[in-house]
Design a protein around this motif. Structure first.
Motif, short mmCIF file in Angstrom:
data_model
loop_
_atom_site.label_atom_id
_atom_site.label_comp_id
_atom_site.label_asym_id
_atom_site.label_seq_id
_atom_site.Cartn_x
_atom_site.Cartn_y
_atom_site.Cartn_z
N THR A 37 -1.56 24.12 -19.12
CA THR A 37 -1.19 24.82 -20.34
C THR A 37 0.21 24.37 -20.76
OG1 THR A 37 -2.50 26.74 -19.68
CG2 THR A 37 -0.84 27.09 -21.39
N LEU A 38 0.37 24.05 -22.04
CA LEU A 38 1.67 23.66 -22.58
C LEU A 38 2.23 24.81 -23.40
CD1 LEU A 38 3.93 21.62 -23.24
CD2 LEU A 38 2.48 20.80 -25.13
N ALA A 39 3.42 25.28 -23.03
CA ALA A 39 4.11 26.33 -23.78
C ALA A 39 5.35 25.75 -24.44
CB ALA A 39 4.51 27.47 -22.84
N SER A 40 5.66 26.28 -25.63
CA SER A 40 6.85 25.83 -26.35
C SER A 40 7.45 26.99 -27.13
CB SER A 40 6.49 24.66 -27.27
OG SER A 40 7.67 24.04 -27.75
N LEU A 41 8.48 26.67 -27.91
CA LEU A 41 9.21 27.68 -28.67
C LEU A 41 8.54 28.02 -29.98
CD1 LEU A 41 12.77 26.17 -28.08
CD2 LEU A 41 11.61 27.95 -26.74
N GLU A 42 7.70 27.10 -30.47
CA GLU A 42 6.98 27.30 -31.73
C GLU A 42 5.55 26.81 -31.55
OE1 GLU A 42 9.33 26.25 -35.39
OE2 GLU A 42 10.52 25.16 -33.89
N THR A 43 4.69 27.18 -32.50
CA THR A 43 3.28 26.75 -32.41
C THR A 43 3.05 25.38 -33.03
OG1 THR A 43 2.78 27.95 -34.45
CG2 THR A 43 2.36 29.09 -32.35
N LYS A 44 4.01 24.88 -33.80
CA LYS A 44 3.83 23.56 -34.42
C LYS A 44 3.84 22.46 -33.36
CE LYS A 44 8.68 22.37 -35.25
NZ LYS A 44 8.74 21.24 -34.35
N LEU A 62 0.45 27.65 -26.28
CA LEU A 62 0.95 29.00 -26.51
C LEU A 62 2.45 29.01 -26.64
CD1 LEU A 62 1.64 30.87 -23.42
CD2 LEU A 62 -0.29 29.37 -23.16
N LEU A 63 2.96 30.12 -27.12
CA LEU A 63 4.40 30.32 -27.26
C LEU A 63 5.00 30.82 -25.96
CD1 LEU A 63 4.43 32.21 -30.68
CD2 LEU A 63 5.32 29.91 -30.25
N MET A 64 6.26 30.57 -25.75
CA MET A 64 6.94 31.06 -24.55
C MET A 64 6.81 32.58 -24.42
SD MET A 64 8.06 28.88 -22.46
CE MET A 64 8.83 30.14 -21.44
N GLU A 65 6.83 33.28 -25.54
CA GLU A 65 6.70 34.76 -25.51
C GLU A 65 5.37 35.20 -24.93
OE1 GLU A 65 7.60 33.08 -28.35
OE2 GLU A 65 9.71 33.60 -28.36
N GLU A 66 4.38 34.33 -24.94
CA GLU A 66 3.05 34.67 -24.44
C GLU A 66 2.85 34.30 -22.96
OE1 GLU A 66 0.31 33.96 -28.34
OE2 GLU A 66 1.29 32.17 -27.52
N LEU A 92 14.65 33.14 -22.46
CA LEU A 92 13.30 33.35 -21.94
C LEU A 92 12.83 32.15 -21.11
CD1 LEU A 92 10.79 35.06 -21.67
CD2 LEU A 92 10.01 34.15 -23.88
N VAL A 93 13.17 30.95 -21.52
CA VAL A 93 12.79 29.75 -20.76
C VAL A 93 13.50 29.76 -19.41
CG1 VAL A 93 12.88 27.23 -20.68
CG2 VAL A 93 12.26 28.38 -22.82
N VAL A 94 14.79 30.00 -19.43
CA VAL A 94 15.59 30.01 -18.19
C VAL A 94 15.07 31.10 -17.25
CG1 VAL A 94 17.89 30.37 -17.21
CG2 VAL A 94 17.60 29.02 -19.31
N TYR A 95 14.77 32.27 -17.79
CA TYR A 95 14.22 33.38 -17.00
C TYR A 95 12.89 32.96 -16.37
CZ TYR A 95 11.86 37.79 -16.03
OH TYR A 95 11.16 38.81 -15.43
N THR A 96 12.04 32.29 -17.13
CA THR A 96 10.73 31.87 -16.63
C THR A 96 10.88 30.85 -15.51
OG1 THR A 96 9.72 32.32 -18.78
CG2 THR A 96 8.50 30.86 -17.29
N VAL A 97 11.77 29.88 -15.67
CA VAL A 97 12.01 28.89 -14.62
C VAL A 97 12.48 29.59 -13.35
CG1 VAL A 97 13.46 26.92 -13.92
CG2 VAL A 97 12.49 27.01 -16.24
#
Length: 186
Positions: A37-44, A62-66, A92-97
């Motif tokens: 699964t690839l997550a990013s900051l935007e859906t584009k 999906l978005l990072m928020e998801e 949110l990215v740093v928290y997830t890592v």
């Protein structure tokens, strides 16, 4: 986890990722049956780079928020200069890592990707490698920096550059397969 085909892998990236560092490990993981699964900051679609030139685009799943880190067995962080530089500014990215690393789940970071490990404060006391220009950042974060194509220390594997992708990907897969039951993050 006895087989990579049973693994659920999360990749986090945004514009400016090094094309080969996302697409090649991703394809190897998919070819071996992993769910990726690839997550990013935007859906584009996000734009990769091939050196200094524009590379291929890919649409995030999906978005990072998801993202719920409990849904994944491992995390992969491609490099490129702009990609991790932008992502390390996202709380949110740093928290997830950090959540993946602290839970004992495998985390792979290549090239400039270890910048995210520095920002998440998970390098201290570990042996790591990276692209030469960020090695001082790794040292300053308490890492023992070496110059090898793939370095595994605990649940983290790091690598230097696109030329190391085969060794990096194999080390990442072996690490994922070696983990029996990751600890859940608190």
């Amino acid at each position: 986890m006895p087989n990579i085909a049973d693994a659920k892998i999360l990749i986090i990236a945004t514009d400016g990722f090094e094309e080969s560092e996302l697409f090649e490990p991703r394809q190897t993981l998919l070819d071996r049956g992993a769910s990726v699964t690839l997550a990013s900051l935007e859906t584009k679609e996000i734009q990769g780079e091939k050196g200094d030139q524009p590379g291929r685009k890919i649409k995030p799943d999906l978005l990072m928020e998801e993202v719920d880190s409990q849904d994944y067995d491992a995390l992969l962080l491609p490099g490129g200069t702009r990609n991790p530089d932008r992502l390390r500014m996202e709380e949110l990215v740093v928290y997830t890592v950090k959540k993946f690393a602290d839970a004992g789940k495998p985390v792979g970071a290549i090239c400039h990707g270890p910048w995210l490990l520095v920002e998440a404060d998970v390098v201290r006391g570990r042996t790591v490698t990276s692209w030469p220009s960020i090695r001082t950042d790794l040292r300053n974060a308490g890492g023992n920096v070496v110059d090898k194509e793939a370095v595994v220390d605990g649940n983290i594997v790091t690598s230097r550059n696109p030329g190391d992708i085969p060794a990096f990907t194999e080390a990442f897969i072996k690490l994922v397969e070696s983990v029996e039951a990751p600890l859940e993050a608190v």
